[in-house]
Structure formats: C-alpha cells, structure tokens
Design an enzyme around this catalytic site. Structure first.
Site, mmCIF file in Angstrom:
data_model
loop_
_atom_site.group_PDB
_atom_site.id
_atom_site.type_symbol
_atom_site.label_atom_id
_atom_site.label_comp_id
_atom_site.label_asym_id
_atom_site.label_seq_id
_atom_site.Cartn_x
_atom_site.Cartn_y
_atom_site.Cartn_z
ATOM 1 N N CYS A 102 -12.207 1.319 -0.315
ATOM 2 C CA CYS A 102 -11.058 0.976 0.618
ATOM 3 C C CYS A 102 -11.615 1.232 2.022
ATOM 4 O O CYS A 102 -12.453 0.899 2.680
ATOM 5 C CB CYS A 102 -9.931 1.388 0.221
ATOM 6 S SG CYS A 102 -8.518 0.627 0.906
ATOM 7 N N ARG A 112 0.519 -6.185 3.274
ATOM 8 C CA ARG A 112 -0.251 -5.162 2.246
ATOM 9 C C ARG A 112 -0.632 -5.919 1.006
ATOM 10 O O ARG A 112 0.341 -6.387 0.537
ATOM 11 C CB ARG A 112 0.275 -3.743 2.281
ATOM 12 C CG ARG A 112 0.511 -3.019 3.226
ATOM 13 C CD ARG A 112 0.650 -1.671 3.299
ATOM 14 N NE ARG A 112 -0.478 -0.866 2.829
ATOM 15 C CZ ARG A 112 -1.354 -0.409 3.504
ATOM 16 N NH1 ARG A 112 -1.389 -0.521 4.903
ATOM 17 N NH2 ARG A 112 -2.439 0.214 3.047
ATOM 18 N N HIS A 140 -8.831 2.010 -5.999
ATOM 19 C CA HIS A 140 -8.381 3.362 -6.337
ATOM 20 C C HIS A 140 -8.036 3.608 -7.591
ATOM 21 O O HIS A 140 -8.203 2.633 -8.485
ATOM 22 C CB HIS A 140 -7.215 3.718 -5.279
ATOM 23 C CG HIS A 140 -7.457 3.422 -4.013
ATOM 24 N ND1 HIS A 140 -7.936 4.411 -3.154
ATOM 25 C CD2 HIS A 140 -6.972 2.634 -3.075
ATOM 26 C CE1 HIS A 140 -8.020 3.912 -1.909
ATOM 27 N NE2 HIS A 140 -7.478 2.882 -1.811
HETATM 28 N N1 GLN Z 1 -6.215 1.817 5.959
HETATM 29 C C1 GLN Z 1 -6.856 0.716 5.291
HETATM 30 C C2 GLN Z 1 -6.230 -0.453 4.905
HETATM 31 O O1 GLN Z 1 -5.015 -0.433 4.790
HETATM 32 C C3 GLN Z 1 -7.474 1.434 4.221
HETATM 33 C C4 GLN Z 1 -6.317 1.575 3.013
HETATM 34 C C5 GLN Z 1 -6.817 2.527 1.901
HETATM 35 O O2 GLN Z 1 -7.754 3.054 2.019
HETATM 36 N N2 GLN Z 1 -6.183 2.485 1.002
HETATM 37 O O3 GLN Z 1 -6.835 -1.550 4.828
#
Ligand code: GLN
Length: 257
Positions: A96, A130, A208
C-alpha cells in the site's frame, strides 16, 4: 549449511497499519522453523543502511500523514541505494503506502505530491472515495509463486487473500508486470483488474491483513528468492506443515467468491 538472511524493515513506526508487522513475524517464524537465521533491522528516519548487505526488505502501509512524514527521508536517504539493490535482485515486499512510494509519485486526494523512488514503473493518484474491503488476487502463474511445495502439495495459480483500504489508485507503466488479476475487491485502481506489481524480485500490492500469515506461499516465495540470490539457485526450502494456513486461505476465497 546454516543459512543467514538480513531483512530491512522500513519505517516500522510510521508505516505499519492493519497488521503489516505480521509480515515480519511470519517471515521470522518460517525462518526459525527451518533453522534459517533471520536478522531484522528497523530502518528509521535518518538511517543510512548499506543496502548491499541486505537480502530482504519490507515496507508497510501508512496513512497519508504517516507517508508524508517519511517520504522526503525515504527519497533522499534510501532512494538511490535501494533502487540499486532492487535492480540487483533484493527480495522486497511493499504494501500500500510503501508500494506507492516505490513508484514515481503519489498525488494525494488533498493535492499533495509525494515523489517516490521510481524504481517501480507505477504512479498513484488519490481519489475521494476509499477502496475498502476484502480482496482476492489470482497470481500470474508464470511468477512461480507457490512453486515451492508445501507439505500439502502445490497450489497453482495461488489465490492471495487480504484486506485493502486505500484512496490511492495505482496505474502501471510498461516496466512493471502485474502480480495477478483481481477476483474480488478493487486492486490497484479499481478499474483494470490489476492486482499488485512485480519488478525483478520486488513485489508491491494493496493487501494488508496481514498478507504473509494468510498466504504462506508468498512468504516462502520471498524467502526462496532471497536465499537463492545469496546462496545460489540450487537452494530449496524444506516444506512446512501449512494445513491450517492453507485451509483458512481456501475458506476465505470460497466465502468471498
Ligand atoms: N495513504 C495511502 C492511501 O490511502 C496508503 C494507505 C495504506 O497504506 N493503507 O492510498
């Protein structure tokens, strides 16, 4: 021969969300079971490691704010030597936020531009919405993930399970190959079905979960890449009893599909 490996854990304080540290625990445990000596070295702001001494690297995910804290240090201190190590076959996993910073840049959804190392031919643009949820990626079988047989046989193509939560949409250029295709979830950008990117022995993706405890084939793939780079192509990994891990992985795939 007793094997020894050295792993760099990049910015564990700022870049560790959704259990990313579990990836380190898994690598360490799978090494310990095989009597491989794994040394884990945390790399923080201000550190200047000698990348030529490392076999493995892990770079976890982070909030946009966590990424912003370390992005400059990462680029300035690690950028060039890490890129050279990756070219030289360092086995690396980046999740990520870490994946994003190995690419050319991450333009956050608030308009902040975080330049990356550019060793992976990807760039990332933040979106308002998101991309969240469970994810399944079917690995490109040509990558050989899962080729190191477990005690319960080979599984090919391997279906990786994980959890994603990112605003960034990552787009691939021609010098990176997909880790696999998305069967469930959003993947790199929610548009083209690409899940993760691979360049030499470096793998980046949005899974993750933690990723490696849920997907032992990928953990062993990374260990084998690292061992063969250091000790030669004849190295094999002794199979482990992964009955529960593989059953959990299969159950998750079945449930989500
Ligand atoms: N901040 C980054 C995004 O939102 C990475 C998020 C993350 O590592 N889960 O894309």
């Amino acid at each position: 021969m007793k094997y020894q490996l050295k792993l760099a854990h990049l910015y564990p304080e700022q870049m560790n969300i959704y259990g990313d540290r579990g990836n380190i625990i898994t690598l360490a445990q799978r090494c310990a079971w095989r009597e491989i000596e794994l040394t884990v070295v945390p790399i923080g702001v201000g550190d200047t490691p000698d990348w030529s001494t490392y076999d493995l690297a892990f770079f976890g995910g982070g909030q946009d704010s966590g990424q912003a804290l370390i992005a400059e240090d990462f680029l300035r201190r690690q950028g060039e030597p890490l890129a050279r190590a990756i070219e030289d076959g360092l086995a690396m996993l980046a999740i990520c936020g870490g994946y994003q910073l190995l690419g050319h840049y991450f333009l956050t959804h608030t308009g902040e531009r975080l330049p990356g190392v550019g060793v992976l031919d990807v760039h990332t643009v933040g979106g308002k919405q998101r991309l969240i949820g469970n994810i399944v990626i079917e690995c490109d079988s040509e990558l050989g993930i899962g080729a190191a047989a477990t005690a319960h046989g080979r599984q090919s193509p391997v279906r990786l399970v994980g959890f994603e939560n990112h605003s960034g949409r990552t787009y691939h250029g021609p010098r990176v190959r997909p880790l696999g295709r998305v069967l469930v979830g959003h993947g790199d950008n929610g548009e083209d079905g690409v899940g993760g990117g691979v360049y030499r022995n470096t793998i980046g993706c949005y899974l993750h979960g933690s990723l490696l405890p849920k997907n032992p084939q990928l953990a062993d793939h990374l260990l084998l890449l690292a061992l063969r780079r250091r000790y030669g192509s004849a190295v094999t990994l002794s199979p482990l009893e992964d009955l529960l891990e593989l059953r959990a992985q299969r159950t998750m795939v079945e449930r989500l599909m």
